[in-house]
Write an enzyme that holds these catalytic residues in place. Structure first.
Site, PDB file in Angstrom:
ATOM      1  N   HIS A 121      -3.348   7.371   2.769  1.00 18.32           N
ATOM      2  CA  HIS A 121      -3.752   6.084   2.189  1.00 18.32           C
ATOM      3  C   HIS A 121      -5.094   5.710   2.804  1.00 18.32           C
ATOM      4  O   HIS A 121      -5.295   5.833   4.007  1.00 18.32           O
ATOM      5  CB  HIS A 121      -2.687   5.032   2.509  1.00 18.32           C
ATOM      6  CG  HIS A 121      -3.121   3.635   2.202  1.00 18.32           C
ATOM      7  ND1 HIS A 121      -3.707   3.300   1.005  1.00 18.32           N
ATOM      8  CD2 HIS A 121      -3.071   2.498   2.939  1.00 18.32           C
ATOM      9  CE1 HIS A 121      -3.996   2.014   1.013  1.00 18.32           C
ATOM     10  NE2 HIS A 121      -3.625   1.502   2.173  1.00 18.32           N
ATOM     11  N   ASN A 155      -9.912  -0.067   0.296  1.00 14.42           N
ATOM     12  CA  ASN A 155      -8.452   0.031   0.240  1.00 14.42           C
ATOM     13  C   ASN A 155      -7.978  -0.481  -1.123  1.00 14.42           C
ATOM     14  O   ASN A 155      -8.053  -1.677  -1.398  1.00 14.42           O
ATOM     15  CB  ASN A 155      -7.862  -0.812   1.384  1.00 14.42           C
ATOM     16  CG  ASN A 155      -6.340  -0.818   1.395  1.00 14.42           C
ATOM     17  OD1 ASN A 155      -5.701  -0.340   0.464  1.00 14.42           O
ATOM     18  ND2 ASN A 155      -5.771  -1.382   2.448  1.00 14.42           N
ATOM     19  N   CYS A 196       0.812  -1.232   0.000  1.00 13.91           N
ATOM     20  CA  CYS A 196       0.000   0.000   0.000  1.00 13.91           C
ATOM     21  C   CYS A 196       0.839   1.272   0.000  1.00 13.91           C
ATOM     22  O   CYS A 196       0.345   2.345  -0.330  1.00 13.91           O
ATOM     23  CB  CYS A 196      -0.937   0.032   1.203  1.00 13.91           C
ATOM     24  SG  CYS A 196      -2.061  -1.348   1.248  1.00 13.91           S
TER      25      CYS A 196
HETATM   26  N1  ACO Z   1     -17.922  -8.514   9.755  1.00 12.63           N
HETATM   27  C1  ACO Z   1     -18.299  -8.771  11.018  1.00 12.63           C
HETATM   28  N2  ACO Z   1     -17.443  -9.088  12.012  1.00 12.63           N
HETATM   29  C2  ACO Z   1     -16.142  -9.134  11.684  1.00 12.63           C
HETATM   30  C3  ACO Z   1     -15.670  -8.882  10.383  1.00 12.63           C
HETATM   31  C4  ACO Z   1     -16.623  -8.569   9.394  1.00 12.63           C
HETATM   32  N3  ACO Z   1     -16.275  -8.301   8.126  1.00 12.63           N
HETATM   33  N4  ACO Z   1     -14.330  -9.012  10.372  1.00 12.63           N
HETATM   34  C5  ACO Z   1     -13.955  -9.316  11.623  1.00 12.63           C
HETATM   35  N5  ACO Z   1     -15.055  -9.404  12.415  1.00 12.63           N
HETATM   36  C6  ACO Z   1     -15.122  -9.707  13.831  1.00 12.63           C
HETATM   37  C7  ACO Z   1     -13.904 -10.473  14.317  1.00 12.63           C
HETATM   38  O1  ACO Z   1     -14.058 -11.857  14.068  1.00 12.63           O
HETATM   39  C8  ACO Z   1     -13.884 -10.148  15.786  1.00 12.63           C
HETATM   40  O2  ACO Z   1     -14.818 -10.964  16.434  1.00 12.63           O
HETATM   41  P1  ACO Z   1     -14.503 -11.575  17.906  1.00 12.63           P
HETATM   42  O3  ACO Z   1     -14.342 -10.357  18.783  1.00 12.63           O
HETATM   43  O4  ACO Z   1     -15.712 -12.393  18.192  1.00 12.63           O
HETATM   44  O5  ACO Z   1     -13.234 -12.342  17.747  1.00 12.63           O
HETATM   45  C9  ACO Z   1     -14.414  -8.710  15.826  1.00 12.63           C
HETATM   46  O6  ACO Z   1     -15.097  -8.497  14.578  1.00 12.63           O
HETATM   47  C10 ACO Z   1     -13.315  -7.667  15.984  1.00 12.63           C
HETATM   48  O7  ACO Z   1     -12.273  -7.963  15.073  1.00 12.63           O
HETATM   49  P2  ACO Z   1     -10.964  -7.077  14.987  1.00 12.63           P
HETATM   50  O8  ACO Z   1     -10.061  -7.668  13.958  1.00 12.63           O
HETATM   51  O9  ACO Z   1     -10.434  -6.872  16.369  1.00 12.63           O
HETATM   52  O10 ACO Z   1     -11.583  -5.706  14.453  1.00 12.63           O
HETATM   53  P3  ACO Z   1     -10.898  -4.326  14.238  1.00 12.63           P
HETATM   54  O11 ACO Z   1     -11.626  -3.272  14.962  1.00 12.63           O
HETATM   55  O12 ACO Z   1      -9.393  -4.392  14.405  1.00 12.63           O
HETATM   56  O13 ACO Z   1     -11.174  -4.049  12.673  1.00 12.63           O
HETATM   57  C11 ACO Z   1      -9.941  -4.162  10.599  1.00 12.63           C
HETATM   58  C12 ACO Z   1     -10.645  -4.945  11.702  1.00 12.63           C
HETATM   59  C13 ACO Z   1     -10.988  -3.312   9.903  1.00 12.63           C
HETATM   60  C14 ACO Z   1      -9.330  -5.148   9.619  1.00 12.63           C
HETATM   61  C15 ACO Z   1      -8.837  -3.250  11.199  1.00 12.63           C
HETATM   62  O14 ACO Z   1      -8.076  -4.003  12.117  1.00 12.63           O
HETATM   63  C16 ACO Z   1      -7.912  -2.653  10.167  1.00 12.63           C
HETATM   64  O15 ACO Z   1      -8.306  -1.805   9.379  1.00 12.63           O
HETATM   65  N6  ACO Z   1      -6.640  -3.016  10.191  1.00 12.63           N
HETATM   66  C17 ACO Z   1      -5.582  -2.355   9.394  1.00 12.63           C
HETATM   67  C18 ACO Z   1      -5.627  -2.721   7.952  1.00 12.63           C
HETATM   68  C19 ACO Z   1      -4.501  -2.033   7.226  1.00 12.63           C
HETATM   69  O16 ACO Z   1      -4.203  -0.862   7.448  1.00 12.63           O
HETATM   70  N7  ACO Z   1      -3.807  -2.726   6.349  1.00 12.63           N
HETATM   71  C20 ACO Z   1      -2.640  -2.137   5.746  1.00 12.63           C
HETATM   72  C21 ACO Z   1      -2.738  -2.025   4.338  1.00 12.63           C
HETATM   73  S1  ACO Z   1      -3.142  -3.540   3.514  1.00 12.63           S
HETATM   74  C22 ACO Z   1      -1.882  -3.822   2.325  1.00 12.63           C
HETATM   75  O17 ACO Z   1      -0.771  -3.370   2.451  1.00 12.63           O
HETATM   76  C23 ACO Z   1      -2.230  -4.717   1.167  1.00 12.63           C
END
Ligand code: ACO
Length: 326
Positions: free
Chosen positions: A253, A283, A113
């Site tokens: 980003h 993204n 990214c």
């Molecule tokens: N729908 C419903 N529930 C979901 C989903 C979904 N799509 N995805 C995860 N959950 C659930 C999980 O299973 C978890 O449930 P649990 O508590 O029962 O275990 C709960 O939601 C919370 O999950 P988290 O992963 O802790 O959620 P978080 O608030 O961290 O959000 C997210 C997840 C959106 C992926 C976030 O962590 C994020 O944006 N991370 C950074 C991504 C990023 O910046 N990537 C870099 C670039 S990518 C690249 O370089 C290609």
């Protein structure tokens, strides 16, 4: 030494829309969860016959048109992508051929990214040292092909698209003022696409384990992203001797609205000084910043003489910033 300046921009996203409601039919998720946790409402998905270079071509053509330039005016083509058409030839070579650019170098860079901002770092150095006269830099991704559509923790996040810029030298005191790039390979396992390379070549076993798809430890990635981007943005501004209040626009980003808001808060930037289009595209990795820059310019959000900060974070892990004086 001349400064390096962006003289044209262009963006392209595929026509097909995939909404959160569509995703509710594929995996156990909800529009409410996706919007609240990420800010994303819909994303674009490439057609079956579209590869990254096709998206790059459409964006590059617009950038050339906007800059009133012809393909022959370009002497280097760089494509930032982590979803190339194939391992080789590079996506940049496919793009160069399609544009009909005869005498130019062409290669890809991969910083996931952060790829586009890494590309700006490279391109601005090559322009300032006069190694090249005019560079076409494109961020292009078809992430939908490397997304596991049964994995709700990743499939709601990504989209396809491309954004292009043309960079040339200027004697004026403006353009790409400074760039910073950084990486921590020790955190590489937080986001990776493990299969299909020389470590784990394509095999039946690899496909059964679904290693051809993006694997991400989202929550851990989130925490590192917030910390590093806050620090990087503040340092970039400090190093240039500016005060954050002198910034007219932050173009981050577009990975997660909460990450964007955390950086804006650290810089004390009001909402109107932060460009957000994540709700429309999700993204799009290396394409996200050049698409956002193009949209910001078309919306009149960047004016001559204004300071604009670009910042990105991605697989590697990598992060990068670029301060521009438009
Ligand atoms: N729908 C419903 N529930 C979901 C989903 C979904 N799509 N995805 C995860 N959950 C659930 C999980 O299973 C978890 O449930 P649990 O508590 O029962 O275990 C709960 O939601 C919370 O999950 P988290 O992963 O802790 O959620 P978080 O608030 O961290 O959000 C997210 C997840 C959106 C992926 C976030 O962590 C994020 O944006 N991370 C950074 C991504 C990023 O910046 N990537 C870099 C670039 S990518 C690249 O370089 C290609």
């Amino acid at each position: 030494m001349p400064s390096a300046r962006i003289v044209g921009t262009g963006a392209y996203v595929p026509e097909r829309l995939l909404t959160n409601a569509d995703l509710e039919k594929l995996v156990d998720t909800s529009d409410e969860w996706i919007v609240e946790r990420t800010g994303i409402k819909e994303r674009r998905i490439a057609g079956a016959s579209q590869a990254s270079s096709d998206l790059a071509y459409a964006a590059a053509q617009k950038a050339l048109k906007q800059a009133h330039l012809k393909p022959k005016d370009i002497d280097l083509v760089i494509v930032a992508t982590c979803t190339p058409d194939m391992a080789f030839p590079s996506t940049a070579c496919f793009l160069q051929d399609r544009l009909g650019i005869k005498r130019a170098g062409a290669f890809d860079i991969n910083a996931a990214c952060s790829g586009f901002v890494y590309g700006l770092h490279l391109a601005s150095s090559l322009i300032r040292t006069e190694a090249h006269k005019r560079i076409l830099l494109v961020g292009a991704e078809v992430l939908s092909r490397v997304t596991d559509w049964q994995d709700r923790t990743t499939c709601v996040l990504f989209g396809d698209g491309a954004g292009a810029v043309i960079i040339e030298g200027t004697k004026e005191k403006r353009g790409i003022i400074s760039t910073h790039i950084q990486a921590d390979g020790g955190l590489g396992e937080l986001i990776m696409l493990p299969g299909g390379g020389t470590r784990t070549p394509c095999s039946k076993e690899m496909l059964i384990k679904k290693l051809q798809y993006i694997k991400m430890k989202g929550n851990e990635t989130f925490k590192v992203a917030v910390r590093t981007l806050e620090e990087l943005a503040a340092r970039t501004i400090e190093d240039s001797g500016l005060d954050p209040s002198q910034l007219s626009l932050l173009i981050p980003h577009q990975a997660n609205l909460r990450i964007i808001q955390a950086t804006a808060k650290r810089l004390n930037l009001p909402e109107e000084k932060v460009f957000v289009n994540i709700e429309k595209y999700g993204n799009t990795s290396a394409a996200s910043i050049p698409i956002a820059l193009d949209e910001a310019l078309h919306a009149g959000r960047v004016k001559d003489g204004e300071y604009v900060l670009l910042e990105a974070f991605g697989g590697g892990l990598t992060w990068a910033s670029a301060l521009l004086k438009w």
